[in-house]
Structures are given as C-alpha cells and as structure tokens.
Design a protein around this motif. Structure first.
Motif, mmCIF file in Angstrom:
data_model
loop_
_atom_site.group_PDB
_atom_site.id
_atom_site.type_symbol
_atom_site.label_atom_id
_atom_site.label_comp_id
_atom_site.label_asym_id
_atom_site.label_seq_id
_atom_site.Cartn_x
_atom_site.Cartn_y
_atom_site.Cartn_z
ATOM 1 N N UNK A 22 0.839 -1.213 0.000
ATOM 2 C CA UNK A 22 0.000 0.000 0.000
ATOM 3 C C UNK A 22 0.865 1.251 0.000
ATOM 4 N N UNK A 23 1.950 1.230 0.754
ATOM 5 C CA UNK A 23 2.804 2.420 0.831
ATOM 6 C C UNK A 23 3.389 2.763 -0.539
ATOM 7 N N UNK A 24 3.751 1.739 -1.284
ATOM 8 C CA UNK A 24 4.279 1.976 -2.630
ATOM 9 C C UNK A 24 3.246 2.670 -3.505
ATOM 10 N N UNK A 25 2.013 2.188 -3.432
ATOM 11 C CA UNK A 25 0.965 2.731 -4.295
ATOM 12 C C UNK A 25 0.412 4.059 -3.783
ATOM 13 N N UNK A 26 0.572 4.322 -2.480
ATOM 14 C CA UNK A 26 0.136 5.597 -1.908
ATOM 15 C C UNK A 26 1.273 6.621 -1.876
ATOM 16 N N UNK A 27 2.445 6.207 -2.311
ATOM 17 C CA UNK A 27 3.630 7.078 -2.291
ATOM 18 C C UNK A 27 3.901 7.610 -0.889
ATOM 19 N N UNK A 28 3.954 6.687 0.073
ATOM 20 C CA UNK A 28 4.203 7.087 1.451
ATOM 21 C C UNK A 28 5.103 6.060 2.130
ATOM 22 N N UNK A 29 5.493 6.368 3.341
ATOM 23 C CA UNK A 29 6.309 5.470 4.154
ATOM 24 C C UNK A 29 5.431 4.320 4.670
ATOM 25 N N UNK A 30 6.062 3.191 4.958
ATOM 26 C CA UNK A 30 5.364 2.039 5.537
ATOM 27 C C UNK A 30 6.044 1.633 6.833
ATOM 28 N N UNK A 31 5.232 1.384 7.857
ATOM 29 C CA UNK A 31 5.748 0.856 9.114
ATOM 30 C C UNK A 31 4.972 -0.416 9.435
ATOM 31 N N UNK A 32 5.684 -1.528 9.497
ATOM 32 C CA UNK A 32 5.057 -2.795 9.879
ATOM 33 C C UNK A 32 5.302 -2.977 11.375
ATOM 34 N N UNK A 33 4.228 -3.037 12.124
ATOM 35 C CA UNK A 33 4.267 -3.165 13.580
ATOM 36 C C UNK A 33 3.683 -4.527 13.919
ATOM 37 N N UNK A 34 4.524 -5.446 14.352
ATOM 38 C CA UNK A 34 4.109 -6.839 14.517
ATOM 39 C C UNK A 34 3.475 -7.165 15.865
ATOM 40 N N UNK A 35 3.534 -6.262 16.814
ATOM 41 C CA UNK A 35 3.041 -6.553 18.156
ATOM 42 C C UNK A 35 1.565 -6.971 18.228
ATOM 43 N N UNK A 36 0.646 -6.375 17.443
ATOM 44 C CA UNK A 36 -0.763 -6.776 17.576
ATOM 45 C C UNK A 36 -0.997 -8.268 17.442
ATOM 46 N N UNK A 37 -0.234 -8.924 16.581
ATOM 47 C CA UNK A 37 -0.400 -10.371 16.405
ATOM 48 C C UNK A 37 0.047 -11.137 17.647
ATOM 49 N N UNK A 38 0.982 -10.564 18.405
ATOM 50 C CA UNK A 38 1.443 -11.187 19.639
ATOM 51 C C UNK A 38 0.493 -10.881 20.793
ATOM 52 N N UNK A 39 -0.104 -9.693 20.781
ATOM 53 C CA UNK A 39 -1.006 -9.258 21.845
ATOM 54 C C UNK A 39 -2.316 -10.037 21.807
ATOM 55 N N UNK A 40 -2.812 -10.313 20.615
ATOM 56 C CA UNK A 40 -4.074 -11.039 20.443
ATOM 57 C C UNK A 40 -3.784 -12.331 19.690
ATOM 58 N N UNK A 41 -3.533 -13.405 20.441
ATOM 59 C CA UNK A 41 -3.139 -14.666 19.805
ATOM 60 C C UNK A 41 -4.314 -15.505 19.300
ATOM 61 N N UNK A 42 -5.485 -14.893 19.134
ATOM 62 C CA UNK A 42 -6.656 -15.622 18.662
ATOM 63 C C UNK A 42 -7.301 -14.835 17.522
ATOM 64 N N UNK A 43 -7.906 -15.541 16.602
ATOM 65 C CA UNK A 43 -8.568 -14.907 15.465
ATOM 66 C C UNK A 43 -9.791 -14.126 15.918
ATOM 67 N N UNK A 44 -10.069 -13.032 15.227
ATOM 68 C CA UNK A 44 -11.235 -12.208 15.552
ATOM 69 C C UNK A 44 -12.532 -13.025 15.484
ATOM 70 N N UNK A 45 -12.572 -14.015 14.611
ATOM 71 C CA UNK A 45 -13.776 -14.859 14.509
ATOM 72 C C UNK A 45 -14.047 -15.569 15.838
ATOM 73 N N UNK A 46 -12.994 -15.985 16.533
ATOM 74 C CA UNK A 46 -13.174 -16.634 17.852
ATOM 75 C C UNK A 46 -13.738 -15.633 18.862
#
Length: 159
Positions: free
Chosen positions: A111-135
């Motif tokens: 998305x950042x490439x196509x929006x011509x902007x910087x990208x920050x990948x922040x991986x913590x949310x996947x560690x904070x919530x170890x269950x799928x939203x469907x659950x």
C-alpha cells in the motif's frame, strides 16, 4: 504535520488493533483509521465506526472513516499486491495525503508503494491477540479481556 493511516475491518475492534493505533499515534500528528466494511460481514460497518468513535472520543487526532464497499467495487484480487493497488487507488482519491501507513501485515508495504508514502510494519498486535477475531465474535465473554468497553457493550459482556 505528519498524517498516518491504519486500515482494518475491526471485526471486532480488539486490543491488538488498539496497540497498532496507539503505536501509530506515537509516530504521527493525525491518524486516519479506515474501517473497510462490506454487506457480507457479520457486524455492520456503522457499528464498527461507532466503536472506534467511542473508544477514541478523547483523542481528536484519531479520524475514523467508514469505507463501505461491495466486492464488485473493490474485489479481492489474485494477489496481495494487486489488491493493495486497487485499494490504494481508491484511497488516494478519497483521503487527504497520507505520509505513513501503519500495518501489522505485509499489505502495508504494498500500500505504501501505491500511496507514495512510508510504511511501518508493527508486529506486536499479532502477539497481543493470539486468537482470530472470529473466535472473539463466537465467544465474546471468553475473550472480553481483549475488547474495549464499547465492544463489550455491543455484546453485553461483563468483565
């Protein structure tokens, strides 16, 4: 002024999303939070928009935006890259200039490439919530500790 972007479905809004939003707020002056919502989803987009408005009512830097779409308008594509290209094109026409996109998944880099902007990948949310939203949707009482008050109220869950 540095303007950031977070995109999600927020099905439901949970502390992983809130960690991403909090991180983004530490690195920008204003944050557009786009809720992607189609008619095929189990919780209406308007409800999810209200969750974000209530949860961030005290922070004027957070700008929740509902993006209602149907699959014909913004379909899933054959790859994350092609899907990101479609969404970025739409967002570029409908949002103010974005300086940085914050994501916890690889689409952020595309998305950042196509929006011509910087990208920050922040991986913590996947560690904070170890269950799928469907659950969380299936058993909100069991996962009440992962959802903010506005979402608990929707499910009428007591902590």
């Amino acid at each position: 002024m540095k303007r950031g972007l977070v995109i999600g479905k927020f099905l439901p809004l949970h502390i992983g999303h809130m960690a991403l939003i909090g991180y983004a707020l530490e690195h920008c002056d204003e944050l557009e939070v786009v809720i992607g919502a189609s008619d095929d989803e189990p919780i209406p987009g308007e409800v999810r928009l209200e969750w974000l408005k209530q949860t961030y009512a005290g922070d004027s830097r957070v700008k929740p935006i509902l993006l209602s779409y149907d699959e014909a308008m913004l379909p899933g594509a054959d790859s994350i890259e092609n899907m990101s290209r479609l969404w970025a094109s739409y967002l570029k026409k409908n949002l103010p200039r974005i300086d940085v996109i914050f994501a916890s998944e690889s689409y952020g880099a595309y998305m950042s490439r196509f929006l011509d902007c910087e990208s920050v990948i922040y991986e913590e949310p996947c560690k904070v919530v170890p269950v799928a939203a469907a659950r969380i949707r299936e058993e909100p009482a069991l996962y009440a500790h992962l959802i903010p008050e506005a979402v608990r109220e929707y499910y009428k869950v007591q902590v």
